[in-house]
Design a protein around this motif. Structure first.
Motif, PDB file in Angstrom:
ATOM      1  N   ARG A  31       0.837  -1.194   0.000  1.00  0.00           N
ATOM      2  CA  ARG A  31       0.000   0.000   0.000  1.00  0.00           C
ATOM      3  C   ARG A  31       0.877   1.251   0.000  1.00  0.00           C
ATOM      4  NH1 ARG A  31      -3.950   0.401   4.973  1.00  0.00           N
ATOM      5  NH2 ARG A  31      -4.350  -1.726   4.233  1.00  0.00           N
ATOM      6  N   GLU A  32       0.525   2.201  -0.809  1.00  0.00           N
ATOM      7  CA  GLU A  32       1.181   3.502  -0.801  1.00  0.00           C
ATOM      8  C   GLU A  32       0.083   4.534  -0.973  1.00  0.00           C
ATOM      9  OE1 GLU A  32       5.118   5.694  -2.674  1.00  0.00           O
ATOM     10  OE2 GLU A  32       4.150   4.084  -3.785  1.00  0.00           O
ATOM     11  N   TRP A  33      -0.261   5.185   0.143  1.00  0.00           N
ATOM     12  CA  TRP A  33      -1.449   6.027   0.137  1.00  0.00           C
ATOM     13  C   TRP A  33      -1.215   7.231   1.029  1.00  0.00           C
ATOM     14  CZ3 TRP A  33      -5.655   6.435  -2.691  1.00  0.00           C
ATOM     15  CH2 TRP A  33      -6.779   7.101  -2.194  1.00  0.00           C
ATOM     16  N   ALA A 255     -13.339  16.557   9.134  1.00  0.00           N
ATOM     17  CA  ALA A 255     -12.372  17.476   9.731  1.00  0.00           C
ATOM     18  C   ALA A 255     -10.960  17.155   9.260  1.00  0.00           C
ATOM     19  CB  ALA A 255     -12.460  17.411  11.251  1.00  0.00           C
ATOM     20  N   TRP A 256     -10.643  15.857   9.115  1.00  0.00           N
ATOM     21  CA  TRP A 256      -9.322  15.466   8.621  1.00  0.00           C
ATOM     22  C   TRP A 256      -9.124  15.912   7.173  1.00  0.00           C
ATOM     23  CZ3 TRP A 256      -8.153  12.002   4.600  1.00  0.00           C
ATOM     24  CH2 TRP A 256      -6.783  11.760   4.435  1.00  0.00           C
ATOM     25  N   ILE A 257     -10.134  15.740   6.339  1.00  0.00           N
ATOM     26  CA  ILE A 257     -10.016  16.151   4.939  1.00  0.00           C
ATOM     27  C   ILE A 257      -9.753  17.645   4.843  1.00  0.00           C
ATOM     28  CG2 ILE A 257     -11.236  16.378   2.743  1.00  0.00           C
ATOM     29  CD1 ILE A 257     -12.787  13.815   3.508  1.00  0.00           C
ATOM     30  N   VAL A 258     -10.505  18.421   5.609  1.00  0.00           N
ATOM     31  CA  VAL A 258     -10.365  19.875   5.574  1.00  0.00           C
ATOM     32  C   VAL A 258      -9.001  20.315   6.099  1.00  0.00           C
ATOM     33  CG1 VAL A 258     -11.237  22.027   6.571  1.00  0.00           C
ATOM     34  CG2 VAL A 258     -12.833  20.300   5.723  1.00  0.00           C
ATOM     35  N   ALA A 259      -8.524  19.658   7.169  1.00  0.00           N
ATOM     36  CA  ALA A 259      -7.277  20.070   7.808  1.00  0.00           C
ATOM     37  C   ALA A 259      -6.042  19.643   7.023  1.00  0.00           C
ATOM     38  CB  ALA A 259      -7.209  19.526   9.230  1.00  0.00           C
ATOM     39  N   GLU A 260      -6.013  18.391   6.551  1.00  0.00           N
ATOM     40  CA  GLU A 260      -4.809  17.910   5.882  1.00  0.00           C
ATOM     41  C   GLU A 260      -5.049  16.903   4.774  1.00  0.00           C
ATOM     42  OE1 GLU A 260      -2.291  15.319   8.336  1.00  0.00           O
ATOM     43  OE2 GLU A 260      -3.772  15.546   9.940  1.00  0.00           O
ATOM     44  N   GLY A 261      -6.189  16.234   4.780  1.00  0.00           N
ATOM     45  CA  GLY A 261      -6.434  15.200   3.784  1.00  0.00           C
ATOM     46  C   GLY A 261      -6.391  15.716   2.362  1.00  0.00           C
ATOM     47  N   HIS A 262      -6.908  16.919   2.137  1.00  0.00           N
ATOM     48  CA  HIS A 262      -6.920  17.479   0.785  1.00  0.00           C
ATOM     49  C   HIS A 262      -5.506  17.648   0.235  1.00  0.00           C
ATOM     50  CE1 HIS A 262      -6.168  21.057   3.255  1.00  0.00           C
ATOM     51  NE2 HIS A 262      -5.679  21.615   2.175  1.00  0.00           N
ATOM     52  N   ARG A 263      -4.524  17.793   1.145  1.00  0.00           N
ATOM     53  CA  ARG A 263      -3.130  17.942   0.736  1.00  0.00           C
ATOM     54  C   ARG A 263      -2.446  16.583   0.583  1.00  0.00           C
ATOM     55  NH1 ARG A 263       1.187  17.888   4.036  1.00  0.00           N
ATOM     56  NH2 ARG A 263      -0.142  18.174   5.868  1.00  0.00           N
ATOM     57  N   LEU A 264      -2.662  15.688   1.539  1.00  0.00           N
ATOM     58  CA  LEU A 264      -1.999  14.393   1.525  1.00  0.00           C
ATOM     59  C   LEU A 264      -2.613  13.440   0.513  1.00  0.00           C
ATOM     60  CD1 LEU A 264      -1.663  13.883   5.383  1.00  0.00           C
ATOM     61  CD2 LEU A 264       0.114  14.639   3.796  1.00  0.00           C
ATOM     62  N   PRO A 266      -5.144  14.106  -2.403  1.00  0.00           N
ATOM     63  CA  PRO A 266      -5.980  15.048  -3.165  1.00  0.00           C
ATOM     64  C   PRO A 266      -7.377  14.540  -3.534  1.00  0.00           C
ATOM     65  CG  PRO A 266      -3.718  15.174  -3.917  1.00  0.00           C
ATOM     66  CD  PRO A 266      -3.773  14.030  -2.928  1.00  0.00           C
ATOM     67  N   PRO A 267      -7.549  13.243  -3.880  1.00  0.00           N
ATOM     68  CA  PRO A 267      -8.904  12.779  -4.204  1.00  0.00           C
ATOM     69  C   PRO A 267      -9.883  12.861  -3.029  1.00  0.00           C
ATOM     70  CG  PRO A 267      -7.269  11.245  -5.056  1.00  0.00           C
ATOM     71  CD  PRO A 267      -6.544  12.190  -4.159  1.00  0.00           C
ATOM     72  N   SER A 268      -9.369  13.038  -1.805  1.00  0.00           N
ATOM     73  CA  SER A 268     -10.264  13.094  -0.647  1.00  0.00           C
ATOM     74  C   SER A 268     -11.219  14.274  -0.712  1.00  0.00           C
ATOM     75  CB  SER A 268      -9.465  13.139   0.664  1.00  0.00           C
ATOM     76  OG  SER A 268      -8.731  14.353   0.782  1.00  0.00           O
ATOM     77  N   LYS A 269     -10.894  15.285  -1.513  1.00  0.00           N
ATOM     78  CA  LYS A 269     -11.828  16.414  -1.676  1.00  0.00           C
ATOM     79  C   LYS A 269     -13.156  15.929  -2.236  1.00  0.00           C
ATOM     80  CE  LYS A 269      -9.174  18.986  -4.281  1.00  0.00           C
ATOM     81  NZ  LYS A 269      -7.895  18.239  -4.345  1.00  0.00           N
ATOM     82  N   ASP A 270     -13.098  14.865  -3.039  1.00  0.00           N
ATOM     83  CA  ASP A 270     -14.321  14.330  -3.651  1.00  0.00           C
ATOM     84  C   ASP A 270     -15.164  13.543  -2.658  1.00  0.00           C
ATOM     85  OD1 ASP A 270     -13.470  15.411  -6.069  1.00  0.00           O
ATOM     86  OD2 ASP A 270     -12.415  13.576  -6.653  1.00  0.00           O
ATOM     87  N   TRP A 271     -14.614  13.263  -1.480  1.00  0.00           N
ATOM     88  CA  TRP A 271     -15.363  12.513  -0.469  1.00  0.00           C
ATOM     89  C   TRP A 271     -16.274  13.428   0.353  1.00  0.00           C
ATOM     90  CZ3 TRP A 271     -10.411   9.866   1.927  1.00  0.00           C
ATOM     91  CH2 TRP A 271      -9.782   9.100   0.936  1.00  0.00           C
TER      92      TRP A 271
END
Length: 285
Positions: A31-33, A255-264, A266-271
């Motif tokens: 896994r590389e995510w 909260a994780w997506i908004v804080a850092e997930g969108h950077r780490l 990028p597809p998490s914005k679609d979640w």
């Protein structure tokens, strides 16, 4: 091919696999995510799992020290860990090559309910790490939730979470209790990937397990019933713990997506949009 950072844990890898040099072992990227990289390192029939975690993933070593090891939770044994730069490296026992995502059988989901009951059965002396006030604070940080849903959530779920703190024991929450993190060797099931673990009285882990089971066509009721039977918990209390836990899981994910997930990742914005819709459904029940 092996990851470049393997030299930092070479001694423990060689000891565990009984290889004499890294040139003898085989590396398989599992896994590389985002901030996590996971490899299986093998020599003959012996293998270990090595992980490199940065950002939120660095918390896995602490989770082992705080929860997994002292409470003897059903998790891979920690062989070694060390820190390099801004990351943590872990060498873990290899607990199996098949996860519940790969083979999503009914029996597998029922076994996972047993694993969760074992995790929740461990008594802890520390206080909850996710209160009603903390839930409300996270809700206010996520603009995507919207004013109307935020108000309903704070009015309904925050008091319900506070009530659980009075009625249910505080226990370990895995934080990502989903099929890809439930692994079997053909005889025993184990929960892997612990960086999001914390203490709380809700049952977000049962929520995510059931949620994924239903998504592939299984029935929720037998899984919940298996957890109740295995844990000896009160059925009505479990129902409320799952309802509140579902909201807690979704809010923490947003909260994780908004804080850092969108950077780490990028597809998490679609979640975000689907999660907000799911949150609305949970709060409206």
């Amino acid at each position: 091919m092996l990851p470049g950072w393997i030299d930092h844990v070479a001694e423990s890898v060689l000891t565990a696999t009984q290889a004499t040099s890294l040139g003898e072992v085989k590396g398989e990227l599992l896994r590389e995510w985002g901030s996590s990289e996971v490899w299986r390192i093998s020599y003959g029939l012996r293998s270990v799992i090595v992980k490199r975690g940065s950002d939120v993933q660095t918390a896995e070593a602490a989770a082992y020290e705080r929860f997994v090891v002292p409470l003897k939770l059903p998790a891979p044994a920690l062989i070694h860990h060390t820190a390099i730069d801004d990351a943590v490296l872990l060498v873990l026992a290899d607990v199996g090559r098949v996860n519940l995502e790969q083979e999503p059988s009914v029996d597998g989901f029922l076994a996972a309910a047993d694993v969760l009951a074992a995790i929740r059965s461990r008594e802890v002396s520390a206080e909850s790490e996710f209160t009603g006030d903390q839930l409300a604070e996270l809700v206010r940080r996520v603009d995507a939730i919207g004013d109307n849903l935020s108000a309903r959530l704070i009015a309904r779920t925050v008091p319900a979470l506070d009530e659980l703190h009075r009625e249910a024991p505080t226990a370990v929450v895995h934080g990502d209790f989903v099929p890809k993190n439930l692994v079997t060797d053909g005889q025993r099931w184990t929960a892997v990937d612990w960086p999001l673990a914390y203490l709380a009285p809700h049952l977000s882990d049962l929520y995510t397990l059931v949620r994924d089971a239903v998504a592939i066509g299984h029935q929720a009721e037998p899984i919940v019933a298996r957890y109740i039977e295995s844990s000896g918990a009160d059925a009505e209390l479990v129902r409320r713990q799952v309802a509140v836990g579902g909201v807690c899981f979704i809010v923490r994910a947003l909260a994780w997506i908004v804080a850092e997930g969108h950077r780490l990742v990028p597809p998490s914005k679609d979640w975000i949009e689907p999660l907000v819709a799911e949150l609305d459904e949970q709060v409206s029940r």
